[in-house]
Design a protein around this motif. Sequence first.
Motif, PDB file in Angstrom:
ATOM      1  N   GLN A 209      -0.129   3.729  36.816  1.00  0.00           N
ATOM      2  CA  GLN A 209       0.797   3.563  35.693  1.00  0.00           C
ATOM      3  C   GLN A 209       0.236   2.604  34.654  1.00  0.00           C
ATOM      4  O   GLN A 209       0.306   2.869  33.455  1.00  0.00           O
ATOM      5  CB  GLN A 209       2.163   3.083  36.184  1.00  0.00           C
ATOM      6  N   GLN A 210      -0.329   1.496  35.080  1.00  0.00           N
ATOM      7  CA  GLN A 210      -0.910   0.530  34.154  1.00  0.00           C
ATOM      8  C   GLN A 210      -2.024   1.175  33.328  1.00  0.00           C
ATOM      9  O   GLN A 210      -2.095   1.006  32.119  1.00  0.00           O
ATOM     10  CB  GLN A 210      -1.455  -0.679  34.917  1.00  0.00           C
ATOM     11  N   ALA A 211      -2.887   1.940  33.985  1.00  0.00           N
ATOM     12  CA  ALA A 211      -3.984   2.601  33.270  1.00  0.00           C
ATOM     13  C   ALA A 211      -3.449   3.599  32.248  1.00  0.00           C
ATOM     14  O   ALA A 211      -3.912   3.634  31.106  1.00  0.00           O
ATOM     15  CB  ALA A 211      -4.909   3.306  34.267  1.00  0.00           C
ATOM     16  N   LEU A 212      -2.480   4.412  32.642  1.00  0.00           N
ATOM     17  CA  LEU A 212      -1.920   5.421  31.739  1.00  0.00           C
ATOM     18  C   LEU A 212      -1.204   4.785  30.555  1.00  0.00           C
ATOM     19  O   LEU A 212      -1.292   5.272  29.429  1.00  0.00           O
ATOM     20  CB  LEU A 212      -0.977   6.354  32.497  1.00  0.00           C
ATOM     21  N   GLU A 213      -0.516   3.678  30.780  1.00  0.00           N
ATOM     22  CA  GLU A 213       0.155   2.968  29.689  1.00  0.00           C
ATOM     23  C   GLU A 213      -0.868   2.388  28.714  1.00  0.00           C
ATOM     24  O   GLU A 213      -0.712   2.509  27.498  1.00  0.00           O
ATOM     25  CB  GLU A 213       1.057   1.859  30.238  1.00  0.00           C
ATOM     26  N   GLU A 214      -1.915   1.766  29.224  1.00  0.00           N
ATOM     27  CA  GLU A 214      -2.923   1.155  28.366  1.00  0.00           C
ATOM     28  C   GLU A 214      -3.715   2.194  27.576  1.00  0.00           C
ATOM     29  O   GLU A 214      -4.182   1.923  26.486  1.00  0.00           O
ATOM     30  CB  GLU A 214      -3.836   0.246  29.172  1.00  0.00           C
TER      31      GLU A 214
ATOM     32  N   LYS B  90      -2.309   4.801  26.502  1.00  0.00           N
ATOM     33  CA  LYS B  90      -1.258   5.399  25.676  1.00  0.00           C
ATOM     34  C   LYS B  90      -1.029   6.888  26.007  1.00  0.00           C
ATOM     35  O   LYS B  90      -0.700   7.683  25.156  1.00  0.00           O
ATOM     36  CB  LYS B  90      -1.536   5.199  24.194  1.00  0.00           C
ATOM     37  N   ILE B  91      -1.203   7.204  27.295  1.00  0.00           N
ATOM     38  CA  ILE B  91      -0.916   8.555  27.765  1.00  0.00           C
ATOM     39  C   ILE B  91       0.555   8.651  28.153  1.00  0.00           C
ATOM     40  O   ILE B  91       1.173   9.696  27.996  1.00  0.00           O
ATOM     41  CB  ILE B  91      -1.855   8.940  28.942  1.00  0.00           C
ATOM     42  N   ILE B  92       1.123   7.533  28.633  1.00  0.00           N
ATOM     43  CA  ILE B  92       2.562   7.430  28.846  1.00  0.00           C
ATOM     44  C   ILE B  92       3.032   6.139  28.197  1.00  0.00           C
ATOM     45  O   ILE B  92       2.236   5.242  27.925  1.00  0.00           O
ATOM     46  CB  ILE B  92       2.950   7.450  30.345  1.00  0.00           C
ATOM     47  N   SER B  93       4.324   6.058  27.970  1.00  0.00           N
ATOM     48  CA  SER B  93       4.848   4.814  27.375  1.00  0.00           C
ATOM     49  C   SER B  93       5.825   4.127  28.306  1.00  0.00           C
ATOM     50  O   SER B  93       6.232   4.617  29.283  1.00  0.00           O
ATOM     51  CB  SER B  93       5.518   5.103  26.051  1.00  0.00           C
TER      52      SER B  93
END
Length: 122
Positions: free
Chosen positions: A112-117, A119-122
Amino acid sequence: MIDELSVPIIPLTERTAILPIVGTMDTFRAKRLQEKALLEIERQKFKRMIIDLSGVAYMDTAVVSHLFKIVDGFMLLGCEAIVTGIRSEVANTMIELGVSIADRVITKADLQQALEELKIIS
């Protein structure tokens, strides 16, 4: 079919994919992962691969070392590696082996941290 399921590369965007590793990693599976992942990076022109280790039940010392050699192969193909979900047992093995990845791999606590950073998920 079994080979496809053992190395499930999931495209997230045109240039970013995730490689979730689940279960026990042995040397045979690591070699299969190497072959398929490098082939897919070349074929699909991925520029970033997220390797999620949170589902790894066990990884012996030989496999830990081999996994980061695979990451070197990603870099040779111009693909940045982001490793997520390293468990304390794997971290301890890396420390014992003297495997240093800080200069060549980005690590994040979880997927989740990687995807947020990214900007694939918010």
